[in-house]
Design an enzyme around this catalytic site. Structure first.
Site: not given
Length: 336
Positions: A152-154, A156
């Protein structure tokens, strides 16, 4: 000399960028909220070094506070923006996804809206090699990959790239995204491998090696990252002269928008990286082999040919040298 807004100025990369700009004679407005994702005392120590310069102005706010972000732009009128503030960390994004939406999506929107209103000459923002996700064609190219993130970091950060393009297209704001590859070095983050491995080895504790140690990373020394950021920031993005709407290239656009990789282009096996740490410390590690973690990728390797063409610069710090610089800093800072 330029006036530059650096967001995330108390963070690992932001601190180094701000310090470099100050050494060049620029004025720096440093924005950071010093959140508790990792030890705020480390962030305060970085800030203390920056505040030794009378050309550094601290603004302690969160990016989600849009009115305060606008006030900073209105009061300081920065010539350029280097946006490095973000909620970082692949694994933490599995635990606290809302933190990534707040900082990385809502916070970046504040920056884009302020840029729309006050029109700095260039907005540079941090993306990540993590956006490449499932892409296995090495070296990883800005002109091909980035559509299949696995954390999910990637996701965003990939959203940041799309947001930036839309603002570049709609409002002709020159915007450049930089995909960083596994940054390491002095003053680094405690949640990253080099810091964790060094701390564990000195404490006589096991080092966790995910995917049974069978990982490859394009480890990039922070000074090389900073050099790339500063050079790119001085070259505002421009529309591509060869833009073809029927053969879309994700790294360029008919808008003033670019994407660049910044990496060492020398992929290193994790076990070799660990050996460099052992060598610098003069102490062997206790190895604890573990399975692959959700959101991780097995390998990264940056194609930096565009960066070289645009800036004449190619990151090249050998891992042994970079690791030793970190270990020397760690021993001094923690008095080990």
């Amino acid at each position: 000399m330029a006036s530059v807004l650096v967001t995330g100025s108390a963070g690992f990369i932001g601190f180094h960028v701000a310090e470099r700009l100050l050494s060049m004679g620029d004025s720096v407005i440093g924005l950071d909220n010093l959140n508790g994702y990792y030890d705020p005392a480390l962030k305060e120590a970085r800030l203390a070094r920056l505040k030794a310069s009378d050309r550094f102005i601290e603004e302690r706010i969160s990016l989600e506070e849009r009115d305060k972000v606008f006030s900073i732009f209105e009061r300081h009128k920065p010539d350029r923006v280097i946006h490095l503030a973000a909620q970082a960390g692949v694994r933490y994004s599995l635990e606290a996804p809302q933190a990534y939406v707040d900082s990385n999506i809502t916070g970046f929107l504040s920056i884009l809206e302020a840029a729309r209103a006050f029109k700095p000459e260039h907005v540079v923002f941090a993306s990540t090699s993590s956006v490449y996700g499932l892409d296995g064609a090495m070296p990883l190219s800005e002109h091909r990959g980035g559509n299949h993130p696995v954390s999910f970091y990637a996701a965003t950060k990939k959203a940041n790239e799309a947001m930036a393009h839309s603002y570049a297209h709609l409002f002709r704001i020159p915007v450049t995204g930089l995909r960083f590859f596994t940054v390491y070095g002095p003053w680094g983050r405690p949640d990253m491998a080099l810091f964790k491995f060094t701390k564990a080895i000195l404490a006589g504790e096991p080092v966790d090696l995910y995917n049974n140690g069978d990982m490859v990373r394009d480890f990039t020394f922070v000074d090389d990252i900073v050099e790339g950021i500063v050079r790119i920031s001085q070259k505002p993005a421009a529309p591509s002269e060869n833009w073809d709407a029927e053969a879309l290239d994700p790294a360029v656009s008919s808008a003033p928008y670019r994407i660049f990789n910044i990496g060492n282009s020398q992929p290193i096996q994790l076990m070799v990286y660990l050996e460099a740490i052992e060598k610098a410390l003069g102490t062997p590690a206790i190895r604890n082999f573990m399975p692959m973690q959700p959101g991780d990728v097995a390998a990264t390797w940056a194609d930096t040919s565009d960066l070289q063409v645009e800036t004449g610069f190619k990151p090249a710090t050998p891992v042994d040298d970079g690791v030793k610089a970190f270990v020397d800093w760690y021993r001094s800072y923690y008095e080990v």
